[in-house]
Design an enzyme around this catalytic site. Structure first.
Site, short mmCIF file in Angstrom:
data_model
loop_
_atom_site.label_atom_id
_atom_site.label_comp_id
_atom_site.label_asym_id
_atom_site.label_seq_id
_atom_site.Cartn_x
_atom_site.Cartn_y
_atom_site.Cartn_z
N GLU A 11 -15.16 -13.90 -26.37
CA GLU A 11 -15.85 -12.79 -27.03
C GLU A 11 -15.45 -11.43 -26.44
O GLU A 11 -15.75 -10.40 -27.02
CB GLU A 11 -17.37 -12.98 -26.88
CG GLU A 11 -17.89 -14.18 -27.63
CD GLU A 11 -19.32 -14.55 -27.25
OE1 GLU A 11 -20.05 -15.01 -28.14
OE2 GLU A 11 -19.70 -14.41 -26.08
N ASP A 198 -21.24 -19.69 -37.21
CA ASP A 198 -21.68 -20.96 -37.79
C ASP A 198 -23.06 -20.78 -38.42
O ASP A 198 -23.68 -19.72 -38.27
CB ASP A 198 -21.72 -22.04 -36.70
CG ASP A 198 -22.71 -21.69 -35.60
OD1 ASP A 198 -23.90 -21.94 -35.75
OD2 ASP A 198 -22.29 -21.10 -34.58
N1 ADE Z 1 -24.03 -19.05 -30.79
C1 ADE Z 1 -23.20 -19.30 -31.82
N2 ADE Z 1 -23.71 -20.23 -32.63
C2 ADE Z 1 -24.88 -20.61 -32.09
C3 ADE Z 1 -25.87 -21.55 -32.46
N3 ADE Z 1 -25.74 -22.31 -33.54
N4 ADE Z 1 -26.96 -21.69 -31.66
C4 ADE Z 1 -27.08 -20.93 -30.55
N5 ADE Z 1 -26.19 -20.02 -30.15
C5 ADE Z 1 -25.09 -19.86 -30.92
#
Ligand code: ADE
Length: 230
Positions: A11, A198
């Protein structure tokens, strides 16, 4: 001084690698000092989760005394309109896993002693981030809103729906509320910028792997522009 914190290498490191930096080690933590648009900036990776985030933020404040800290990184969407690659600019932050509800009259996320405290980003900072993001993304890909933090990688629709219902969040991740909490206690301004890797559902682990780099690039492409303006 402006502080930039992310949880993961992916990141942030690309930004650091393209800058002339001075490495500072304080309390066994690594910080990178740099000048960006002639402004003093300190950047670093805090590691995953609330304790790492809080400890790193406090160390950054103690050593560098930044006037503002911006947390950048990726997140899982908790809202159907917020898609992979979109950007969430944090306006307010909650812990979705802080639970004193069984101790009496507390709501989920509420900290004893901090009942009337809200972790809210400075409106001007939010608006600057929004304007800069518009150079890279379409308006319907940028969201100003609530971010929910917990020590949980959310990969179940049921959990994600629960978080959305309780906190009306746009996304979930694992650091920002801890970072802004520490900033609040130290009177430092704060903002979190999270691009979506996601959908925090059953595909989340696979999508996270696939989209981590791509989503990270979204935030990276606007952070320098924000630094220029603040
Ligand atoms: N960072 C990126 N995706 C995530 C997720 N699904 N849950 C927690 N932190 C995250």
């Amino acid at each position: 001084m402006i502080g930039i914190i992310s949880a993961l290498n992916a990141e942030l490191m690309e930004i650091v690698e393209n800058l002339e930096t001075e490495k500072v080690i304080y309390k066994n933590l690594i910080f990178y000092k740099a000048k960006i648009y002639n402004k003093d900036v300190v950047l670093g990776i805090c590691g995953v989760g609330k304790v790492n985030a809080a400890m790193y933020t406090q160390a950054m404040i103690d050593y560098f005394n930044p006037k503002v800290i911006i947390n950048i990184g990726v997140a899982g969407s908790t809202c159907k309109d917020v898609k992979i690659g979109n950007l969430v600019i944090g306006t307010q932050y909650f812990y979705h896993d802080f639970d004193c509800t069984q101790a009496g009259s507390y709501t989920l996320g509420e900290m004893p002693g901090l009942k009337d405290v809200k972790f809210i980003s400075d409106e001007n900072l939010v608006n600057i981030a929004y304007e800069k993001a518009k150079k890279v993304l379409k308006e319907d890909e940028i969201f100003k809103g609530i971010i929910a933090t917990g020590d949980v990688f959310v990969a179940k629709k049921e959990t994600k729906d629960f978080i959305k219902e309780k906190f009306n969040s746009f996304c979930c991740e694992m650091e920002s509320c801890a970072i802004v909490h520490v900033c609040h206690l130290n009177n430092v301004k704060y903002l979190a910028l999270r691009s979506i890797s996601d959908n925090a559902n059953e595909d989340a682990d696979c999508d996270f792997e696939t989209f981590l780099i791509k989503a990270s690039k979204v935030v990276k492409s606007i952070i320098l522009d924000i630094i220029k303006e603040i």
